[in-house]
Write an enzyme that holds these catalytic residues in place. Structure first.
Site, PDB file in Angstrom:
ATOM      1  N   SER A 254      59.777  50.265  23.959  1.00  0.00           N
ATOM      2  CA  SER A 254      60.522  49.144  23.786  1.00  0.00           C
ATOM      3  C   SER A 254      61.668  48.652  24.984  1.00  0.00           C
ATOM      4  O   SER A 254      62.032  49.663  25.581  1.00  0.00           O
ATOM      5  CB  SER A 254      61.236  48.858  22.270  1.00  0.00           C
ATOM      6  OG  SER A 254      62.235  49.918  22.271  1.00  0.00           O
ATOM      7  N   GLN A 255      62.094  47.477  24.768  1.00  0.00           N
ATOM      8  CA  GLN A 255      63.018  46.980  26.026  1.00  0.00           C
ATOM      9  C   GLN A 255      64.318  47.808  25.851  1.00  0.00           C
ATOM     10  O   GLN A 255      64.983  48.020  26.909  1.00  0.00           O
ATOM     11  CB  GLN A 255      63.017  45.433  25.883  1.00  0.00           C
ATOM     12  CG  GLN A 255      64.017  45.043  26.986  1.00  0.00           C
ATOM     13  CD  GLN A 255      63.549  45.264  28.459  1.00  0.00           C
ATOM     14  OE1 GLN A 255      62.339  45.294  28.781  1.00  0.00           O
ATOM     15  NE2 GLN A 255      64.331  45.711  29.217  1.00  0.00           N
ATOM     16  N   SER A 256      64.654  47.932  24.220  1.00  0.00           N
ATOM     17  CA  SER A 256      66.049  48.482  24.075  1.00  0.00           C
ATOM     18  C   SER A 256      65.991  49.806  24.588  1.00  0.00           C
ATOM     19  O   SER A 256      67.117  50.332  25.366  1.00  0.00           O
ATOM     20  CB  SER A 256      66.328  48.622  22.704  1.00  0.00           C
ATOM     21  OG  SER A 256      65.206  49.102  21.787  1.00  0.00           O
ATOM     22  N   ARG A 273      61.700  40.340  25.972  1.00  0.00           N
ATOM     23  CA  ARG A 273      61.627  41.142  25.001  1.00  0.00           C
ATOM     24  C   ARG A 273      62.631  41.338  24.026  1.00  0.00           C
ATOM     25  O   ARG A 273      62.591  41.839  22.864  1.00  0.00           O
ATOM     26  CB  ARG A 273      61.096  42.285  25.650  1.00  0.00           C
ATOM     27  CG  ARG A 273      59.843  42.508  26.433  1.00  0.00           C
ATOM     28  CD  ARG A 273      59.260  43.990  26.951  1.00  0.00           C
ATOM     29  NE  ARG A 273      59.902  44.033  28.245  1.00  0.00           N
ATOM     30  CZ  ARG A 273      59.659  43.474  29.652  1.00  0.00           C
ATOM     31  NH1 ARG A 273      58.599  42.876  29.632  1.00  0.00           N
ATOM     32  NH2 ARG A 273      60.501  43.983  30.478  1.00  0.00           N
TER      33      ARG A 273
END
Length: 639
Positions: A254-256, A273
């Site tokens: 994921s982007q995080s 995202r």
């Protein structure tokens, strides 16, 4: 007795449930009987006693309370809970005497009791009595726990049920009674909540499992003549799926997670995202709030999510599902992309009982083969043997020695990484305390190089090497230890080899792996030839003065200039060859349109058409002629 293969664990036939027994390893001996209680010594008429420790009597209550706080009593209590036998006070004193670090006294305070590094826990970790309950008398092992627990129905039927369906605090011996209790009908039916989230995909459902109470069916039968249709054993009451763009294409994650690892990206895709992750979190929490009433009625809550995605469901303000909820479960089998079809598959996998048909002889043979494949447990050492199992104590360092070691570690780290400015500041403060620039690297560091200059030369940091040679006058003649090889490894027979003759030992210059570092040694030898024996012990081949360096640079420039001129000449020759190889074909004027006379005699002979000039040529040659013709026409127009 014939059974269905698609058996719902909440709707098993009563004749099958009554014959079930817990499935255990047939080839395994019966469990060990609990250890008999220790013999108690009859206390005095007015004395108090301890039922755990052997022969412990007390004159009053205060003495008894002090005994309960001793390591001896705590040790015996934990041993008895683990299936072992209590020991006497003298035996416990022998065990404590064999430890490296024991407690200073037997009477410990509350804070000391809660410390996990005391003598009691140290003894338990060494003896490992926690595994005594799993090791029978003959030394065989029990089967490890699996996701499924099995029940046997004579003569040849086995039923497998997932352990996740039972309450968390249910012991294995009570699984059968829990399975029988699961066959009872519940008003409104048993409800489950199931959630899957991965890669921006979400799928959730509220499902009914098991039978519904028959009261509603009886009411319907009194009103209608025809009996109502039976409801299915499982039913989806609520379901929802959606997807958000949160995963980086072809890279995963994921982007995080990527932002936490590498910092926040500023691309348009990263912002999309991040928005997708926020939207996914809001959508799921809004859905949980809408389904809050149904979720509170659920018997089990199954969640499949990563560590970061699991925070969407738990541990936020106003959460519907609390973090310590006893209904929470994970799926005990692998799952695929979250979809409605995958939820249906997971539901059927959970509620469908696994059925096998093996006779008792086949089960016994299978169990014996499985037990034979298990590694045999190591024999447990006797308690007094703990005195001989002592690890050599590492030498204790004083505070000053620890400080010196920390300084050396920091120095070697900065030199190997080429951090020149911090290295200069550090050396101004601590250089004299470490013994000067020519101090040998201590053996406890594990570094096989002898000096700081050798570390910098092999690391390839020319700026650090120049600072060490020119500013600090580091000694380049210090020999490298014999065990050090050119590639940084250790020679296997270095300790047995004879001492080499003087001058043949490797030096810092020999460890240099780049030309820039070697040039620093040569420049220093040219500028300060009287400092060291550069061309002898230091192994520097020659000096590099400014004139030689300029001459070398001029040769490089001339070589490059000659190469450029050769390239130009070669390109010119290639262009001339291309021009000479071109074939010029005559271009004929396009024929004029010939008007035929309306009448009269015709002249004999043929007329030359427009295709006479290119007749018999290949298609490539025709195309070339056509291009020449068009070019001449364009030149004519320009004139």
């Amino acid at each position: 007795m014939a059974h269905r293969y698609n058996l719902n664990v909440f709707c098993l036939p009563s004749e099958l449930v009554d014959t079930l027994t817990p499935r255990a390893l047939v080839g395994q001996p019966p469990p060990r009987e609990p250890s008999p209680p220790p013999p108690t010594v009859a206390p005095l008429a007015s004395a108090k006693g301890c039922n755990i420790c052997l022969g412990a009597t007390f004159a009053d209550v205060d003495e008894q309370r002090v005994h309960f706080r001793t390591d001896w009593h705590r040790y015996n209590v934990k041993i008895r809970l683990s299936g072992g036998n209590a020991i006497t006070e003298s035996a416990f004193a022998q065990l404590v005497g064999g430890l490296e670090d024991s407690l200073s006294g037997s009477a410990s305070s509350d804070d000391e009791i809660s410390d996990e590094s005391d003598a009691v826990n140290t003894l338990l970790s060494k003896i490992n009595y926690t595994s005594l309950s799993d090791v029978p008398e003959d030394g065989t092992l029990k089967a490890p726990l699996t996701a499924l627990t099995w029940f046997h129905s004579p003569p040849s039927t086995q039923i497998g049920v997932y352990r996740m369906l039972f309450p968390l605090d249910t012991p294995p011996s009570a699984y059968l009674s829990e399975l029988k209790a699961m066959q009872a009908t519940v008003e409104g039916g048993r409800k489950w909540a199931m959630f899957l989230v991965a890669g921006g995909h979400f799928a959730g459902a509220i499902v009914r499992v098991g039978r519904i109470s028959d009261e509603q069916d009886e009411v319907v039968q009194t009103r209608k003549r025809k009996p109502p249709k039976s409801k299915p054993e499982t039913e989806v009451l609520e379901h929802k799926t959606f997807h958000r763009y949160t995963t980086r294409k072809k890279q995963g994650g994921s982007q995080s997670i990527n932002d936490n690892a590498k910092g926040a990206a500023i691309s348009a895709g990263a912002m999309l995202r991040r928005y997708g992750e926020q939207a996914l979190r809001d959508d799921i929490r809004n859905l949980l709030r809408d389904w809050a009433e149904d979720i509170h009625e659920c018997e089990r809550i199954f969640i499949r999510a990563s560590v970061s995605n699991r925070r969407i469901f738990l541990d936020y303000e106003g959460c519907v599902i609390s973090k310590g909820d006893g209904r929470l479960r994970t799926f005990p089998f692998p799952t695929r992309r979250p979809t409605q079809a995958e939820l249906a598959r997971c539901l059927q996998e959970l509620v469908r009982a696994k059925v096998s048909h093996l006779t008792e002889e086949a089960l016994r043979a299978q169990d014996e083969a499985y037990l034979a494949s298990l590694p045999k447990p190591k024999p447990l050492p006797a308690q007094p043997a703990l005195e001989s199992v002592e690890k050599p104590k590492p030498p204790r360092l004083t505070k000053e020695e620890e400080i010196v070691r920390e300084k050396w570690n920091r120095l070697l780290d900065m030199v190997s990484k080429g951090r020149l400015e911090p290295l200069k500041a550090f050396w101004e403060r601590e250089g004299q305390d470490l013994g000067g620039i020519d101090a040998l690297i201590p053996e406890w560091t594990g570094d096989r190089r002898a000096s700081i200059l050798q570390v910098a030369a092999q690391a390839g940091h020319d700026a650090v090497v120049q600072w060490l040679l020119f500013d600090l006058h580091a000694d380049p003649t210090t020999p490298v230890p014999l065990a050090w090889t050119k590639d940084g490894g250790m020679e296997s027979d270095a300790s047995d080899a004879e001492a080499p003759p003087a001058g043949s030992r490797r030096t810092a210059y020999d460890l240099a792996r780049s030309r820039a570092v070697r040039d620093v040694f040569r420049r220093c030898a040219a500028d300060h030839p009287d400092w060291w024996d550069w061309f002898g012990i230091a192994h520097v081949p020659s000096a590099l003065s400014k004139e030689k360096e300029e001459e070398r640079d001029d040769k490089k420039k001339q070589r490059r200039k000659g190469l450029r001129e050769k390239m130009r000449e070669r390109e010119a020759r290639e262009r001339e060859q291309e021009r000479s190889s071109e074939v010029v074909f005559p271009v004929e004027e396009p024929p004029k349109a010939k008007k035929e006379p309306p009448s009269g005699p015709q002249k004999l002979g043929g007329s030359s058409g427009s295709t006479d000039g290119i007749a018999g040529l290949t298609p490539e040659m025709r195309a070339k002629v056509e291009r020449e013709r068009r070019a001449r026409a364009a030149e004519a127009r320009l004139r």
